[in-house]
Design a protein around this motif. Structure first.
Motif, PDB file in Angstrom:
ATOM      1  N   ILE A  56      11.719   3.072  -8.368  1.00  0.00           N
ATOM      2  CA  ILE A  56      10.826   1.923  -8.283  1.00  0.00           C
ATOM      3  C   ILE A  56       9.428   2.433  -8.601  1.00  0.00           C
ATOM      4  N   SER A  57       8.831   1.941  -9.676  1.00  0.00           N
ATOM      5  CA  SER A  57       7.540   2.459 -10.125  1.00  0.00           C
ATOM      6  C   SER A  57       6.482   1.369 -10.057  1.00  0.00           C
ATOM      7  N   PHE A  58       5.213   1.777  -9.920  1.00  0.00           N
ATOM      8  CA  PHE A  58       4.134   0.825  -9.699  1.00  0.00           C
ATOM      9  C   PHE A  58       3.268   0.569 -10.935  1.00  0.00           C
TER      10      PHE A  58
ATOM     11  N   THR B  65       0.839  -1.202   0.000  1.00  0.00           N
ATOM     12  CA  THR B  65       0.000   0.000   0.000  1.00  0.00           C
ATOM     13  C   THR B  65       0.870   1.246   0.000  1.00  0.00           C
ATOM     14  N   PHE B  66       0.633   2.101  -0.996  1.00  0.00           N
ATOM     15  CA  PHE B  66       1.394   3.331  -1.200  1.00  0.00           C
ATOM     16  C   PHE B  66       0.401   4.459  -1.407  1.00  0.00           C
ATOM     17  N   TYR B  67       0.414   5.445  -0.512  1.00  0.00           N
ATOM     18  CA  TYR B  67      -0.552   6.543  -0.560  1.00  0.00           C
ATOM     19  C   TYR B  67      -1.983   6.004  -0.655  1.00  0.00           C
ATOM     20  N   SER B  68      -2.300   5.048   0.219  1.00  0.00           N
ATOM     21  CA  SER B  68      -3.652   4.493   0.388  1.00  0.00           C
ATOM     22  C   SER B  68      -4.132   3.623  -0.770  1.00  0.00           C
ATOM     23  N   LYS B  69      -3.278   3.338  -1.723  1.00  0.00           N
ATOM     24  CA  LYS B  69      -3.660   2.473  -2.837  1.00  0.00           C
ATOM     25  C   LYS B  69      -2.810   1.214  -2.835  1.00  0.00           C
TER      26      LYS B  69
ATOM     27  N   GLN C 146       6.629   6.189   6.637  1.00  0.00           N
ATOM     28  CA  GLN C 146       5.412   5.391   6.558  1.00  0.00           C
ATOM     29  C   GLN C 146       4.692   5.831   5.298  1.00  0.00           C
ATOM     30  N   VAL C 147       4.329   4.874   4.430  1.00  0.00           N
ATOM     31  CA  VAL C 147       3.825   5.262   3.105  1.00  0.00           C
ATOM     32  C   VAL C 147       2.424   4.769   2.793  1.00  0.00           C
ATOM     33  N   ASP C 148       1.818   3.918   3.643  1.00  0.00           N
ATOM     34  CA  ASP C 148       0.447   3.480   3.355  1.00  0.00           C
ATOM     35  C   ASP C 148      -0.494   4.672   3.417  1.00  0.00           C
ATOM     36  N   ASP C 149      -0.382   5.461   4.476  1.00  0.00           N
ATOM     37  CA  ASP C 149      -1.009   6.777   4.586  1.00  0.00           C
ATOM     38  C   ASP C 149       0.153   7.715   4.830  1.00  0.00           C
TER      39      ASP C 149
ATOM     40  N   ASP D 189       1.865  13.566 -14.931  1.00  0.00           N
ATOM     41  CA  ASP D 189       1.437  12.478 -15.807  1.00  0.00           C
ATOM     42  C   ASP D 189       0.913  11.265 -15.057  1.00  0.00           C
ATOM     43  N   GLY D 190       0.732  11.375 -13.739  1.00  0.00           N
ATOM     44  CA  GLY D 190       0.078  10.307 -12.991  1.00  0.00           C
ATOM     45  C   GLY D 190       0.931   9.110 -12.649  1.00  0.00           C
ATOM     46  N   ARG D 191       2.254   9.199 -12.760  1.00  0.00           N
ATOM     47  CA  ARG D 191       3.113   8.056 -12.443  1.00  0.00           C
ATOM     48  C   ARG D 191       3.379   7.978 -10.943  1.00  0.00           C
ATOM     49  N   PRO D 192       2.915   6.906 -10.268  1.00  0.00           N
ATOM     50  CA  PRO D 192       3.238   6.743  -8.848  1.00  0.00           C
ATOM     51  C   PRO D 192       4.568   6.000  -8.705  1.00  0.00           C
ATOM     52  N   PHE D 193       5.497   6.579  -7.950  1.00  0.00           N
ATOM     53  CA  PHE D 193       6.750   5.859  -7.740  1.00  0.00           C
ATOM     54  C   PHE D 193       7.544   6.379  -6.563  1.00  0.00           C
ATOM     55  N   VAL D 194       8.482   5.521  -6.159  1.00  0.00           N
ATOM     56  CA  VAL D 194       9.481   5.826  -5.144  1.00  0.00           C
ATOM     57  C   VAL D 194      10.778   6.127  -5.873  1.00  0.00           C
ATOM     58  N   ALA D 195      11.405   7.246  -5.559  1.00  0.00           N
ATOM     59  CA  ALA D 195      12.654   7.619  -6.219  1.00  0.00           C
ATOM     60  C   ALA D 195      13.767   7.720  -5.185  1.00  0.00           C
TER      61      ALA D 195
END
Length: 271
Positions: free
Chosen positions: A74-76, A57-61, A247-250, A92-98
């Motif tokens: 690391i991209s989802f 779970t990353f930013y509630s998703k 913490q990244v879930d929320d 552009d809507g790309r969720p990722f950890v950089a």
């Protein structure tokens, strides 16, 4: 443009600073002896789509797959081959950890390792670390994903400089954390991003942070996309030089001064 430069090259031959911690204590184990896989030797390359054994779970998703991209991301949802980092939030809507988004060229040097694991010894160590940094949050790690960029070179390099850094995603199925470890950072910029081929400095420096993909929620680690990012091995939000933990879930920011909580906190006055 980058390929033609590579051909020519082949032809022509402010967060507080604290004392460094021992390297062995900073990085979690990685490498072929840990059953890691390696990304191909390919400029701007990526892993294949990697299915996760548990949702993260990353930013509630919740995400059930990811990519490990050579350029420090690391991209989802999609691969990230882009080599010059853009400022967050991305449009552009790309969720990722950089952990360190910059122009890596592992053809010129270094390797990109990754694995997902339920190894009890590693999970115990991660659990101890998270419990130390976040004592008010009950957490026992049940899964982890470890990605390590080992002495990776920059595009257009004419030096032996290499960066070694690591991103660890971990969860107990409810709460998720990301641990970023920076062992050795010697360059900030590839030549195609305006960097100097001899020093790996200048131009548009690397970016470290998190992007939700909704154009609102994001976080930039202080010094990102500035020349000072080379000092990230000396900074921390958990009092361990070279380590940043969130913490990244929320998504929550702790240990770093911010303007306001939640989304606005990511628009930090440090940057």
């Amino acid at each position: 443009m980058k390929s033609s430069f590579a051909f020519l090259l082949l032809v022509s031959g402010a967060v507080m600073n604290i004392e460094p911690t021992p390297e062995a204590a900073l990085l979690y184990p990685y490498g072929l002896d840990q059953s890691d896989r390696k990304n191909p030797k390919l400029d701007d390359g990526t892993s294949k789509r990697l299915s996760l054994s548990v949702p993260f779970t990353f930013y509630s998703k919740e995400y059930r797959s990811l990519y490990v991209n050579n350029n420090g991301v690391i991209s989802f949802d999609t691969k990230v081959k882009q080599y010059t980092p853009d400022p967050f939030p991305l449009v552009d809507g790309r969720p990722f950890v950089a952990p360190y988004w910059g122009d890596v060229d592992n053809v010129l040097g270094g390797d990109v390792f990754y694995r997902q694991t339920t190894d009890p010894a590693l999970l115990k160590l991660i659990t101890q670390n998270i419990n130390q940094y976040f004592p008010s949050i009950p957490f026992t790690a049940t899964w982890a994903f470890v990605a390590t960029w080992d002495h990776v070179a920059y595009y257009g390099s004419t030096s032996n400089k290499g960066n070694t850094f690591q991103a660890v995603l971990t969860t107990n199925s409810n709460t998720s954390f990301v641990i970023l470890n920076y062992k050795d950072i010697q360059w900030t910029t590839g030549v195609a991003s305006g960097g100097d081929p001899k020093t790996g400095l200048g131009g548009t420096p690397a970016h470290a942070g998190f992007n939700n993909g909704d154009e609102t929620n994001y976080y930039n680690i202080p010094s990102s996309r500035t020349e000072a990012v080379i000092n990230i091995t000396q900074t921390s939000n958990v009092n361990v030089p070279g380590r940043w933990v969130f913490q990244v879930d929320d998504f929550k920011v702790t240990g770093v001064p911010t303007e306001a909580p939640h989304a606005a906190a990511s628009k930090s006055c440090w940057l």
